[in-house]
Design a protein around this motif. Sequence first.
Motif, short mmCIF file in Angstrom:
data_model
loop_
_atom_site.label_atom_id
_atom_site.label_comp_id
_atom_site.label_asym_id
_atom_site.label_seq_id
_atom_site.Cartn_x
_atom_site.Cartn_y
_atom_site.Cartn_z
N ARG A 28 0.99 -1.22 -0.06
CA ARG A 28 0.00 0.03 0.04
C ARG A 28 0.95 1.34 0.05
O ARG A 28 0.56 2.29 -0.45
N ALA A 29 2.03 1.27 1.00
CA ALA A 29 2.82 2.06 0.81
C ALA A 29 3.67 2.59 -0.49
O ALA A 29 3.62 3.93 -0.88
N VAL A 30 4.16 1.73 -1.11
CA VAL A 30 4.84 2.12 -2.33
C VAL A 30 3.80 2.41 -3.41
O VAL A 30 4.22 3.07 -4.64
N GLY A 31 2.87 2.39 -3.24
CA GLY A 31 1.71 2.40 -4.33
C GLY A 31 1.07 3.96 -4.15
O GLY A 31 0.30 4.21 -5.03
N LEU A 32 1.44 4.45 -3.15
CA LEU A 32 0.86 5.95 -2.93
C LEU A 32 1.42 6.85 -4.27
O LEU A 32 2.50 6.71 -4.28
N PRO A 33 0.53 7.72 -4.86
CA PRO A 33 1.02 8.73 -5.73
C PRO A 33 1.80 9.74 -5.22
O PRO A 33 2.51 10.39 -5.97
N ALA A 34 1.84 9.90 -3.88
CA ALA A 34 2.56 11.09 -3.44
C ALA A 34 3.92 11.12 -3.04
O ALA A 34 4.59 11.70 -2.45
N TRP A 35 4.53 9.79 -3.50
CA TRP A 35 5.86 9.18 -3.01
C TRP A 35 6.87 10.30 -3.48
O TRP A 35 7.07 10.49 -4.60
N PRO A 36 7.99 10.94 -2.52
CA PRO A 36 8.81 11.66 -3.06
C PRO A 36 9.93 11.15 -4.03
O PRO A 36 10.04 10.01 -3.94
N GLU A 37 10.15 11.78 -5.09
CA GLU A 37 11.07 11.34 -6.23
C GLU A 37 12.33 11.17 -5.74
O GLU A 37 12.89 10.23 -6.23
N SER A 38 12.91 11.67 -4.90
CA SER A 38 14.03 11.34 -4.36
C SER A 38 14.28 10.31 -3.38
O SER A 38 15.39 10.12 -3.07
N LEU A 39 13.25 9.96 -2.99
CA LEU A 39 13.29 8.43 -2.19
C LEU A 39 13.30 7.31 -3.08
O LEU A 39 12.33 7.17 -3.60
N VAL A 40 14.41 6.57 -2.90
CA VAL A 40 14.40 5.43 -3.86
C VAL A 40 13.66 4.31 -3.16
O VAL A 40 14.10 3.86 -1.96
N ARG A 41 12.59 3.41 -3.87
CA ARG A 41 12.28 2.55 -3.20
C ARG A 41 13.13 1.21 -2.89
O ARG A 41 13.94 1.02 -3.90
N GLU A 42 12.94 0.54 -1.76
CA GLU A 42 13.75 -0.56 -1.49
C GLU A 42 12.82 -1.88 -1.61
O GLU A 42 11.54 -1.91 -1.21
N PRO A 43 13.24 -2.94 -2.11
CA PRO A 43 12.42 -4.15 -2.36
C PRO A 43 11.92 -4.62 -0.87
O PRO A 43 12.48 -4.59 0.24
N LEU A 44 10.59 -5.14 -0.80
CA LEU A 44 10.12 -6.07 0.30
C LEU A 44 11.10 -7.10 0.72
O LEU A 44 11.46 -7.79 0.06
N ARG A 45 11.63 -7.02 1.89
CA ARG A 45 12.62 -8.29 2.60
C ARG A 45 12.01 -7.83 3.91
O ARG A 45 12.71 -7.09 4.69
N VAL A 46 11.26 -8.70 4.68
CA VAL A 46 11.08 -8.84 5.99
C VAL A 46 12.02 -9.44 6.86
O VAL A 46 12.20 -10.63 6.58
N VAL A 47 12.42 -8.78 7.82
CA VAL A 47 13.56 -9.48 8.79
C VAL A 47 12.88 -9.74 10.07
O VAL A 47 12.15 -8.67 10.60
#
Length: 290
Positions: free
Chosen positions: A185-204
């Motif tokens: 849900r978070a990575v799908g938000l339209p207002a995600w800042p362009e300068s923040l690079v998404r990281e892949p889901l990896r649950v620790v």
Amino acid sequence: MAQAWKCSGLRWSADGPVLVWGGGRRSALTWGKRVAFGVAEGGVRSCVGARGHACPLGAVVPGRSTGARCEECARLDRAHSVAADTIADDPRPYRVYLAWFGTGMVKVGITARERGSARLLEQGAVCFSWLGVGPLMAARRTEELLRAALRVPDRIPYADKRAVRAALPEAAADRAREVAELYQRAVGLPAWPESLVREPLRVVDHVGVFGLAGVPVAAGDVRELVAGGAVGGELVAAAGPDLHLATGAGVVVLDTRLMTGWGLVPATGSEVTVPIRQFKEVAGMQDGLF
């Protein structure tokens, strides 16, 4: 008379939890190790100061304060904290994360990338995943975006974390589910800042690191230390600042932040002679833990 030591708190190393003492002495903690100390007779709890400086007032602080700082030192320490939102020009890259503490309890937060997962261990996160990495202000905006759009808090009281810790799902997949769902849900938000690079889901998952698998449910927690009191028990688990100690009265949780500011001396035995808050019986969902 035994020499009194000042505890600087619990730290998490690559090998597990470590108690740090004045002068740089460190006590590595392993499961089954006996943790026993007394509070010096006639002693008072002194303010630990701020930013590496002693309290100029030599103030006495309450036993139940987890910060162990007087108002002035607490203000000074907070003023130089990233969490206080007063630092805007930190050039280091920051990571945004989702941390899960138990069923229905997820928070969003930020931490400097160079710190790795230390912040998550310090908070007692049972499992977590990174969301993205970028400049500090972009990380802040993303944190605020998730709080507003997904209603995910950025702070959770430790008492609440302890409550859900007593009823964790046994399967790692069940513990990871809420983080994974919120990540999508978070990575799908339209207002995600362009300068923040998404990281892949990896649950620790930290259940093994914390020693929580199969640990007995705690009977209560230490409310405060008092002069002349003692705490003793066998370490069965640790999460965030909390030590789970097997004592003669069952498992008791000790928030090591309550140890700071006191003069502590060696002790023996498995008794707790400081005030304890007894937990209520677990009956159904974790909402009724306390």
